[in-house]
Write an enzyme that holds these catalytic residues in place. Structure first.
Site: not given
Ligand code: GLA
Length: 384
Positions: A31-34, A65, A118, A123, A168, A218
């Site tokens: 997580e938060h590595t991309d 929608s 959320g 999504s 994502d 973020y």
């Molecule tokens: C969100 C971002 C992703 C990623 C995650 C944390 O989902 O869209 O790119 O950074 O947070 O892993």
């Protein structure tokens, strides 16, 4: 669901639209590595957004929608950010085709689905990749899927204001049933790992807290990581991201760091190591070891990266008390959304009971418990 979307389209527009299914995603670890050029381990899931689209031979894009019962129309020649939040994800995608030198003709689009918003199941990425896929198909542009992934990511940057990484959109587009994707976010090389779910399952629990802080915090985390890199570059100019930094190296410069930046950077380095351990565990079918990496990931996200929240922590702490929960962690950007839990199948009932007995969402309700199966990425659905 697809039938409803198709009927809604035909009631409003014409017959015989193309149909596209675009999934939400989970991330098992990483997580938060991309955006730090690291590794992630996501998969596409059964919850999805469905699209019905057809070229309309007019000079307008028209969107409906289904879930929000809301309509948006714009001339093809003049795309601008809208006050309608949901429309921006779609407009952001169209603009990417224009930037790539293509003229997108007017079309109609109805979309809707069952990815909770959320909840950290992306999504928004499903919305972006689904539309990118549909446009590429209708117009026969012939872009590769990786181009569509990048268009979708850029749409998020430019029209939603989140400087997200590529995970994502990549996961939504490249998902494969019963497989997780190990993605190298620097080279974009990836491999699939079969996920043996004969004895365990993936279960999400939605805190019911919307991750509203997510976009500002973020973007701040990204800056903190960049500050760390800038410092280390003085010693090793070839370093371009935290991917290039070992724990020993950063530790040897600890004194020069601002304490917060140091915490953020060590979290990222450690999370990449946890992911490597998790992949080895998968190779050996060792789900206990895999689960430990998940718990470790949550600790890091909570204490070092500080993107968790009380509700997520409560759910992970609860999960830890249940025998047969192999791992649990917050998932996605943080500050709300879901936890992801690796649960032995025979424990599922107790898991659900324990969570419901001990956790209520901020509005006093039982939390949504979502059993996920791992499915194909964005694809065309036969129109019959
Ligand atoms: C969100 C971002 C992703 C990623 C995650 C944390 O989902 O869209 O790119 O950074 O947070 O892993």
């Amino acid at each position: 669901m697809i039938e409803k979307i198709k009927s809604a389209f035909e009631a409003r527009f014409e017959n015989n639209p193309i149909l596209v299914k675009s999934p939400g995603r989970v991330n098992l670890i990483g997580e938060h590595t991309d955006y730090n050029d690291g590794f992630v381990l996501p998969a596409a899931v059964d919850a999805a957004i469905y699209f019905a689209c057809k070229s309309n031979k007019t000079a307008s894009f028209r969107f409906y929608s289904y879930d929000l019962d809301d309509f948006y129309e714009t001339p093809v020649t003049n795309i601008e950010k809208s006050n309608k939040h949901w429309a921006n994800y779609l407009l952001g995608v169209i603009v990417q085709f224009t930037k790539a030198g293509k003229k997108v003709q007017g079309f109609d689009c109805v979309f809707g689905g069952d990815i909770p918003m959320g909840a950290g199941m992306s999504s928004s990425a499903a919305l972006e990749t689904g539309l990118a896929f549909a446009i590429n198909y209708i117009e026969s542009f012939g872009f590769e899927t990786i181009d569509l992934v990048k268009f979708s990511q850029n749409a998020e940057h430019e029209y939603a204001g989140v400087q997200c990484g590529i995970m994502d959109q990549f996961a939504a587009m490249h998902g494969k049933s019963n497989q997780v994707i190990k993605l190298d976010c620097r080279s974009l090389d990836f491999s699939y790992y079969p996920l043996d779910m004969s004895e365990q399952m993936l279960v999400l629990v939605n805190t019911g807290v919307k991750h509203s802080l997510a976009s500002s915090e973020y973007n701040k985390r990204r800056q903190e990581c960049e500050a760390g890199i800038a410092l280390l570059q003085k010693y090793q100019p070839e370093i371009t991201s935290l991917r290039d930094v070992s724990l020993a190296f950063i530790q040897s410069h600890k004194n020069e760091f601002n304490a917060l930046v140091y915490k953020r950077c060590t979290y990222v380095i450690e999370e990449n190591l946890r992911l490597e351990n998790a992949c080895k565990a998968l190779d050996n079918g060792d789900f206990v070891l895999f689960g430990k990496q998940m718990f470790g990931s949550h600790e890091g996200l909570k204490n070092k990266y500080e993107v968790s929240c009380d509700e997520l922590d409560q759910l992970v702490d609860l999960a830890k008390t249940i025998n047969g929960v192999l791992g649990a962690r917050m998932m996605g950007g943080g500050f709300g959304g879901c936890t992801i839990n690796l649960v032995k199948k025979e424990t599922l009932k107790i898991f659900e009971e324990t969570i419901k007995a001990n956790y209520k969402t901020p509005d006093g309700k039982d939390p949504q418990i979502i059993k996920v199966s791992i499915e194909e990425g964005t694809h065309l659905v036969s129109n019959r």
